[in-house]
Write an enzyme that holds these catalytic residues in place. Structure first.
Site, mmCIF file in Angstrom:
data_model
loop_
_atom_site.group_PDB
_atom_site.id
_atom_site.type_symbol
_atom_site.label_atom_id
_atom_site.label_comp_id
_atom_site.label_asym_id
_atom_site.label_seq_id
_atom_site.Cartn_x
_atom_site.Cartn_y
_atom_site.Cartn_z
ATOM 1 N N PHE A 11 0.907 -1.029 -0.065
ATOM 2 C CA PHE A 11 0.158 0.134 0.049
ATOM 3 C C PHE A 11 1.092 1.237 -0.073
ATOM 4 C CE2 PHE A 11 -1.838 2.703 3.457
ATOM 5 C CZ PHE A 11 -2.462 3.731 2.507
ATOM 6 N N ARG A 33 7.048 -11.345 -5.025
ATOM 7 C CA ARG A 33 6.753 -12.304 -6.366
ATOM 8 C C ARG A 33 6.536 -11.316 -7.653
ATOM 9 N NH1 ARG A 33 4.082 -14.575 -2.044
ATOM 10 N NH2 ARG A 33 2.446 -13.284 -2.604
ATOM 11 N N ASP A 49 11.718 -13.955 1.580
ATOM 12 C CA ASP A 49 11.045 -13.408 2.769
ATOM 13 C C ASP A 49 12.076 -12.530 3.419
ATOM 14 O OD1 ASP A 49 8.723 -14.810 2.080
ATOM 15 O OD2 ASP A 49 9.509 -16.756 3.228
ATOM 16 N N ALA A 70 9.223 -2.510 3.717
ATOM 17 C CA ALA A 70 8.699 -3.872 4.181
ATOM 18 C C ALA A 70 8.601 -4.432 5.585
ATOM 19 C CB ALA A 70 9.518 -4.826 3.343
ATOM 20 N N ALA A 71 7.706 -4.991 5.936
ATOM 21 C CA ALA A 71 7.504 -5.395 7.225
ATOM 22 C C ALA A 71 6.633 -6.380 7.572
ATOM 23 C CB ALA A 71 7.237 -4.275 8.335
ATOM 24 N N ARG A 72 6.840 -7.315 8.725
ATOM 25 C CA ARG A 72 5.716 -8.221 9.041
ATOM 26 C C ARG A 72 4.815 -7.408 9.937
ATOM 27 N NH1 ARG A 72 6.110 -13.716 9.030
ATOM 28 N NH2 ARG A 72 7.240 -13.236 7.219
ATOM 29 N N TYR A 144 4.780 -6.166 17.185
ATOM 30 C CA TYR A 144 5.241 -5.507 16.029
ATOM 31 C C TYR A 144 5.918 -4.275 16.425
ATOM 32 C CZ TYR A 144 4.393 -2.114 12.058
ATOM 33 O OH TYR A 144 4.448 -1.301 11.237
ATOM 34 N N LYS A 148 9.993 -2.835 15.938
ATOM 35 C CA LYS A 148 10.300 -1.823 15.140
ATOM 36 C C LYS A 148 11.337 -1.097 16.043
ATOM 37 C CE LYS A 148 8.020 -1.644 11.019
ATOM 38 N NZ LYS A 148 8.645 -1.288 9.933
ATOM 39 N N GLY A 193 -24.247 2.401 4.708
ATOM 40 C CA GLY A 193 -25.141 2.976 5.833
ATOM 41 C C GLY A 193 -25.254 1.941 6.892
#
Length: 322
Positions: A11, A33, A49, A70-72, A144, A148, A193
């Site tokens: 993203f 990929r 990976d 890039a991160a998990r 996470y 970091k 809605g």
């Protein structure tokens, strides 16, 4: 020289690569990929990976700057030992592996996308509290955020040893074209809605539009004053959850269906259905004070919060129509 962007198919990576290409820069995107969606005209290289044994040497050839996105992240709320180990291997050891090989390849600057979660999950819900800033002590929670923070410390040590110019960016929730997870689900609910029991919530949360963050990262990758610095970045317009929903509803041209359910009830239900972390993000406050990057790099967000939301809703409509 070329700028290397990891996570180019993600993203934020997609938005950043588009911004670099629009600027006429030479950028190479790392993807997992070959078939993954990437911006037109982007040079790509496939790397396996993210982890302590990843080989980045081919990707780093001829690069002067690395921007590591890039991160998990998918196990951020999972407290299991396996989840913590997974995040540590990818986000801490994997980042250090990339940075060390970058030093060997002669890379000058390394921009690391961290997270505001390094400071914790919430700020005091007071109008007089300007929010977290770079001088506030770290208090990461969960695999996470901890991974970091550990990566930030490892990069600082490597910079001291090698002279690598490390720049750390700590954004809050990022939204924009391609957004996923909770923000996408919120847009879907507003568009359909669906009545939302959040009308009685009185919190304040900072966000950052992906285009604004991309411009901040591009600036941090080039500005001489950014070397060795850590920056918090946001749109500069904290909003409550109900205000965010009303703003989205205006863009969708739909009524904001907000029910005034007491927040304590919502929190209790979130705990009952094992959704405590997600509910806390809807109810709690997390405000960013990004005065430092505005002062030192003269950065300003090019789009307001409402303009960013409008662009995101336009993307959502195009996505839904296709």
């Amino acid at each position: 020289m070329t700028t290397l962007v990891t996570g180019a198919n993600g993203f934020m990576g997609n938005a950043l690569c588009r911004r670099f290409l629009a600027d006429g820069a030479r950028v190479r995107g790392v993807v997992h990929r070959r078939r993954e969606a990437i911006p037109d005209g982007l040079e790509t290289v496939v790397v396996g990976d993210l982890g302590p044994d990843t080989d980045w040497r081919d990707a780093l050839k001829g690069t002067e700057t690395v921007i590591h996105l890039a991160a998990r992240v998918h196990q951020a709320d999972d407290a299991s030992r396996a989840a913590w180990d997974d995040c540590h291997a990818a986000n801490t050891l994997g980042t250090l592996r990339l940075a060390r090989q970058a030093v060997e390849a002669g890379v000058k600057r390394f921009v690391f996308l961290s997270t505001i979660k390094v400071h914790g999950e919430e700020t005091p819900n007071r109008p007089d509290h300007p929010g977290w800033n770079e001088s506030d002590p770290p208090a990461p929670q969960g695999g996470y955020a901890v991974s970091k923070w550990l990566a930030e410390q490892a990069l600082t040590r490597l910079a001291d040893e090698s002279g690598l110019e490390v720049v750390v960016m700590r954004p809050p929730l990022v939204y924009g074209a391609g957004v996923k997870a909770n923000f996408l689900r919120l847009m879907q609910a507003v568009d359909r809605g669906v009545p939302l029991p959040l009308g009685a919530v009185h919190n304040r949360r900072s966000l950052v539009y992906s285009g604004n963050l991309a411009e901040a990262i591009l600036l941090a990758s080039r500005h001489p004053a950014a070397a060795g610095k850590c920056y918090l970045v946001s749109d500069g317009e904290p909003v409550s959850t109900p205000e965010l929903i009303r703003s989205l509803a205006r863009e969708f041209r739909r009524p904001a269906r907000l029910l005034p359910v007491p927040p304590d009830w919502i929190a209790w239900l979130g705990g009952l259905f094992a959704r405590k972390e997600a509910v806390n993000r809807l109810l709690g406050s997390l405000v960013v004070d990004d005065a430092v990057i505005r002062r030192e790099l003269a950065w300003r967000p090019s789009r307001s919060l409402q303009e960013g939301l409008s662009a995101t809703v336009n993307w959502y409509r195009q996505r839904s129509a296709s």
